[in-house]
Design a protein around this motif. Structure first.
Motif, PDB file in Angstrom:
ATOM      1  N   CYS A 119      27.811  40.568  39.729  1.00  0.00           N
ATOM      2  CA  CYS A 119      26.379  40.685  39.447  1.00  0.00           C
ATOM      3  C   CYS A 119      25.709  41.809  40.237  1.00  0.00           C
ATOM      4  CB  CYS A 119      25.669  39.367  39.760  1.00  0.00           C
ATOM      5  SG  CYS A 119      26.074  38.019  38.619  1.00  0.00           S
ATOM      6  N   THR A 120      26.306  42.200  41.352  1.00  0.00           N
ATOM      7  CA  THR A 120      25.684  43.205  42.213  1.00  0.00           C
ATOM      8  C   THR A 120      26.363  44.571  42.124  1.00  0.00           C
ATOM      9  OG1 THR A 120      27.017  42.355  44.055  1.00  0.00           O
ATOM     10  CG2 THR A 120      24.752  41.552  43.881  1.00  0.00           C
ATOM     11  N   GLY A 121      27.250  44.732  41.184  1.00  0.00           N
ATOM     12  CA  GLY A 121      27.839  46.048  40.947  1.00  0.00           C
ATOM     13  C   GLY A 121      28.956  46.447  41.892  1.00  0.00           C
ATOM     14  N   VAL A 122      29.602  45.488  42.519  1.00  0.00           N
ATOM     15  CA  VAL A 122      30.752  45.801  43.373  1.00  0.00           C
ATOM     16  C   VAL A 122      31.857  46.415  42.516  1.00  0.00           C
ATOM     17  CG1 VAL A 122      32.592  44.774  44.785  1.00  0.00           C
ATOM     18  CG2 VAL A 122      30.212  44.051  45.109  1.00  0.00           C
ATOM     19  N   ASN A 123      32.484  47.454  43.041  1.00  0.00           N
ATOM     20  CA  ASN A 123      33.518  48.171  42.280  1.00  0.00           C
ATOM     21  C   ASN A 123      34.894  47.535  42.385  1.00  0.00           C
ATOM     22  OD1 ASN A 123      31.747  50.855  43.575  1.00  0.00           O
ATOM     23  ND2 ASN A 123      31.806  50.471  41.371  1.00  0.00           N
ATOM     24  N   GLY A 124      35.104  46.697  43.381  1.00  0.00           N
ATOM     25  CA  GLY A 124      36.396  46.052  43.525  1.00  0.00           C
ATOM     26  C   GLY A 124      36.456  45.183  44.770  1.00  0.00           C
ATOM     27  N   ILE A 125      37.340  44.202  44.741  1.00  0.00           N
ATOM     28  CA  ILE A 125      37.547  43.290  45.867  1.00  0.00           C
ATOM     29  C   ILE A 125      38.987  43.443  46.341  1.00  0.00           C
ATOM     30  CG2 ILE A 125      37.648  40.868  46.583  1.00  0.00           C
ATOM     31  CD1 ILE A 125      35.475  40.276  44.522  1.00  0.00           C
ATOM     32  N   ILE A 126      39.171  43.514  47.642  1.00  0.00           N
ATOM     33  CA  ILE A 126      40.503  43.664  48.208  1.00  0.00           C
ATOM     34  C   ILE A 126      40.825  42.427  49.033  1.00  0.00           C
ATOM     35  CG2 ILE A 126      41.953  44.984  49.807  1.00  0.00           C
ATOM     36  CD1 ILE A 126      39.059  46.651  47.985  1.00  0.00           C
ATOM     37  N   ILE A 127      41.980  41.829  48.764  1.00  0.00           N
ATOM     38  CA  ILE A 127      42.439  40.660  49.519  1.00  0.00           C
ATOM     39  C   ILE A 127      43.844  40.930  50.041  1.00  0.00           C
ATOM     40  CG2 ILE A 127      41.022  39.034  48.197  1.00  0.00           C
ATOM     41  CD1 ILE A 127      43.560  38.252  46.650  1.00  0.00           C
ATOM     42  N   GLN A 128      44.238  40.136  51.018  1.00  0.00           N
ATOM     43  CA  GLN A 128      45.574  40.237  51.575  1.00  0.00           C
ATOM     44  C   GLN A 128      46.487  39.231  50.892  1.00  0.00           C
ATOM     45  OE1 GLN A 128      46.132  41.181  55.894  1.00  0.00           O
ATOM     46  NE2 GLN A 128      46.955  39.107  55.973  1.00  0.00           N
ATOM     47  N   LYS A 129      47.761  39.594  50.718  1.00  0.00           N
ATOM     48  CA  LYS A 129      48.699  38.698  50.045  1.00  0.00           C
ATOM     49  C   LYS A 129      48.834  37.371  50.766  1.00  0.00           C
ATOM     50  CE  LYS A 129      51.612  42.165  47.766  1.00  0.00           C
ATOM     51  NZ  LYS A 129      52.977  42.773  47.704  1.00  0.00           N
ATOM     52  N   LYS A 130      49.051  37.437  52.076  1.00  0.00           N
ATOM     53  CA  LYS A 130      49.253  36.209  52.846  1.00  0.00           C
ATOM     54  C   LYS A 130      47.930  35.693  53.401  1.00  0.00           C
ATOM     55  CE  LYS A 130      54.056  36.303  54.312  1.00  0.00           C
ATOM     56  NZ  LYS A 130      54.975  36.165  55.462  1.00  0.00           N
ATOM     57  N   GLY A 131      47.741  34.385  53.262  1.00  0.00           N
ATOM     58  CA  GLY A 131      46.587  33.743  53.877  1.00  0.00           C
ATOM     59  C   GLY A 131      45.321  33.769  53.063  1.00  0.00           C
ATOM     60  N   SER A 132      45.358  34.356  51.865  1.00  0.00           N
ATOM     61  CA  SER A 132      44.148  34.446  51.038  1.00  0.00           C
ATOM     62  C   SER A 132      44.141  33.365  49.964  1.00  0.00           C
ATOM     63  CB  SER A 132      44.069  35.824  50.373  1.00  0.00           C
ATOM     64  OG  SER A 132      43.940  36.839  51.335  1.00  0.00           O
ATOM     65  N   ALA A 133      42.945  32.991  49.540  1.00  0.00           N
ATOM     66  CA  ALA A 133      42.806  31.996  48.478  1.00  0.00           C
ATOM     67  C   ALA A 133      43.446  32.505  47.194  1.00  0.00           C
ATOM     68  CB  ALA A 133      41.331  31.692  48.244  1.00  0.00           C
ATOM     69  N   PRO A 134      44.157  31.649  46.486  1.00  0.00           N
ATOM     70  CA  PRO A 134      44.746  32.073  45.217  1.00  0.00           C
ATOM     71  C   PRO A 134      43.699  32.131  44.113  1.00  0.00           C
ATOM     72  CG  PRO A 134      45.160  29.748  45.551  1.00  0.00           C
ATOM     73  CD  PRO A 134      44.478  30.249  46.808  1.00  0.00           C
ATOM     74  N   ILE A 135      44.050  32.808  43.042  1.00  0.00           N
ATOM     75  CA  ILE A 135      43.208  32.783  41.843  1.00  0.00           C
ATOM     76  C   ILE A 135      43.792  31.719  40.922  1.00  0.00           C
ATOM     77  CG2 ILE A 135      42.428  34.070  39.819  1.00  0.00           C
ATOM     78  CD1 ILE A 135      42.420  36.570  41.542  1.00  0.00           C
ATOM     79  N   ASN A 136      43.097  30.593  40.850  1.00  0.00           N
ATOM     80  CA  ASN A 136      43.564  29.491  40.011  1.00  0.00           C
ATOM     81  C   ASN A 136      42.410  28.986  39.147  1.00  0.00           C
ATOM     82  OD1 ASN A 136      41.951  27.974  41.751  1.00  0.00           O
ATOM     83  ND2 ASN A 136      43.661  27.176  42.935  1.00  0.00           N
ATOM     84  N   GLY A 137      42.594  27.819  38.575  1.00  0.00           N
ATOM     85  CA  GLY A 137      41.570  27.292  37.683  1.00  0.00           C
ATOM     86  C   GLY A 137      40.223  27.099  38.355  1.00  0.00           C
ATOM     87  N   ASP A 138      40.230  26.639  39.606  1.00  0.00           N
ATOM     88  CA  ASP A 138      38.966  26.445  40.334  1.00  0.00           C
ATOM     89  C   ASP A 138      38.278  27.784  40.614  1.00  0.00           C
ATOM     90  OD1 ASP A 138      38.990  23.667  40.488  1.00  0.00           O
ATOM     91  OD2 ASP A 138      40.254  23.666  42.274  1.00  0.00           O
ATOM     92  N   THR A 139      39.073  28.794  40.949  1.00  0.00           N
ATOM     93  CA  THR A 139      38.493  30.122  41.191  1.00  0.00           C
ATOM     94  C   THR A 139      37.840  30.650  39.922  1.00  0.00           C
ATOM     95  OG1 THR A 139      40.480  30.484  42.539  1.00  0.00           O
ATOM     96  CG2 THR A 139      38.972  32.352  42.280  1.00  0.00           C
ATOM     97  N   ILE A 140      38.557  30.525  38.823  1.00  0.00           N
ATOM     98  CA  ILE A 140      38.054  31.017  37.540  1.00  0.00           C
ATOM     99  C   ILE A 140      36.754  30.301  37.160  1.00  0.00           C
ATOM    100  CG2 ILE A 140      38.530  31.146  35.063  1.00  0.00           C
ATOM    101  CD1 ILE A 140      41.534  31.391  35.851  1.00  0.00           C
ATOM    102  N   LYS A 141      36.752  28.978  37.311  1.00  0.00           N
ATOM    103  CA  LYS A 141      35.569  28.197  36.941  1.00  0.00           C
ATOM    104  C   LYS A 141      34.367  28.558  37.814  1.00  0.00           C
ATOM    105  CE  LYS A 141      33.968  23.428  36.345  1.00  0.00           C
ATOM    106  NZ  LYS A 141      34.336  21.986  36.462  1.00  0.00           N
ATOM    107  N   THR A 142      34.583  28.649  39.135  1.00  0.00           N
ATOM    108  CA  THR A 142      33.476  28.954  40.042  1.00  0.00           C
ATOM    109  C   THR A 142      32.947  30.367  39.836  1.00  0.00           C
ATOM    110  OG1 THR A 142      34.594  27.529  41.652  1.00  0.00           O
ATOM    111  CG2 THR A 142      32.719  28.791  42.444  1.00  0.00           C
ATOM    112  N   SER A 143      33.819  31.257  39.413  1.00  0.00           N
ATOM    113  CA  SER A 143      33.380  32.638  39.182  1.00  0.00           C
ATOM    114  C   SER A 143      32.663  32.809  37.852  1.00  0.00           C
ATOM    115  CB  SER A 143      34.590  33.588  39.215  1.00  0.00           C
ATOM    116  OG  SER A 143      35.312  33.550  37.995  1.00  0.00           O
TER     117      SER A 143
END
Length: 245
Positions: A119-143
């Motif tokens: 919504c605020t025009g961010v060009n991209g998000i960077i996460i680390q492989k280890k220790g980061s939240a996965p993209i799953n059904g809850d992530t998709i729904k909340t987003s």
């Protein structure tokens, strides 16, 4: 066997890794033994995949099928290459705005941040492989589906992404209470990336040292901190405010 975001069974998970599928996280039954389990653990170490050893009851809650002691979450999205994404944004003529999430672990916070970022025009998000939240059904729904519109990069080490950003002329601004500067003291009008820390410990000290600037939100009540997704929204809308002036 697999469904949209889940694979189970030793053979299936091993074959998925070998085929190059993007694995978000693997849940392994505690005490699992045998040649295939050792092969899987070797692949996990080699590929740097997130893995947790859990009781069998956890796996039974994830699937009612014969999981053989292993359930893996696969990514529903394709991740972007950070070098390509940064170059594309710079060449587009836009003023870069990125988010770096330092081991944010809650999927709902992650989803809320992705939604606000879109919504605020961010060009991209960077996460680390280890220790980061996965993209799953809850992530998709909340987003609210924003995860399918927001470029997301997954890197081995967040510090490597920071070095690349700085080399590309993008200043790094860390969201932390360990500073006297508030967000209203920072110039967000130029190319920048905002670093948000994890829910429990904030930004890793080694990551914080590399930031070009540090900024905090003024807190006027008795609670010492905000939810990370709320704090991220406040930072991003200060960027919007400054860039709309």
């Amino acid at each position: 066997m697999e469904n949209e975001t889940q694979i189970f069974g030793l053979h299936s998970v091993i074959e998925a890794i070998q085929a190059g599928k993007t694995i978000e996280k693997i849940f392994i039954q505690k005490g699992l033994q045998g040649g295939l389990s050792h092969e899987l653990e070797s692949l996990i170490r080699k590929e740097g995949i997130n893995a947790s050893y859990v009781p069998v009851e956890k796996l039974n809650r994830l699937t009612s099928s014969n999981h053989q002691g292993v359930v893996a979450q696969i990514s529903p999205i394709a991740y972007y290459d950070i070098e390509d994404l940064v170059l594309d944004v710079i060449e587009s003529g836009k003023t870069p705005l990125f988010l770096l999430l330092d081991q944010l672990s809650d999927v709902r916070n992650f989803g809320a941040i992705i939604r606000t970022a879109e919504c605020t025009g961010v060009n991209g998000i960077i996460i680390q492989k280890k220790g980061s939240a996965p993209i799953n059904g809850d992530t998709i729904k909340t987003s609210a589906g924003a995860v399918f519109k927001m470029p997301i990069c997954r890197v081995d080490h967040i510090k490597d992404a920071m070095f690349h950003m700085q080399a590309s002329g993008i200043k790094l601004i860390a969201a932390t209470e360990k500073t006297n500067d508030t967000i209203y003291d920072i110039d967000f009008t130029g190319p920048c990336a905002i670093i948000m820390g994890s829910e429990g410990r904030g930004i890793n000290p080694s990551v914080l040292k590399l930031a070009d600037h540090k900024a905090k939100l003024p807190l006027l009540g008795t609670i010492e901190s905000l939810n990370v997704s709320v704090a991220c929204g406040a930072f991003l809308y200060e960027v919007v405010r400054q860039r709309l002036v």
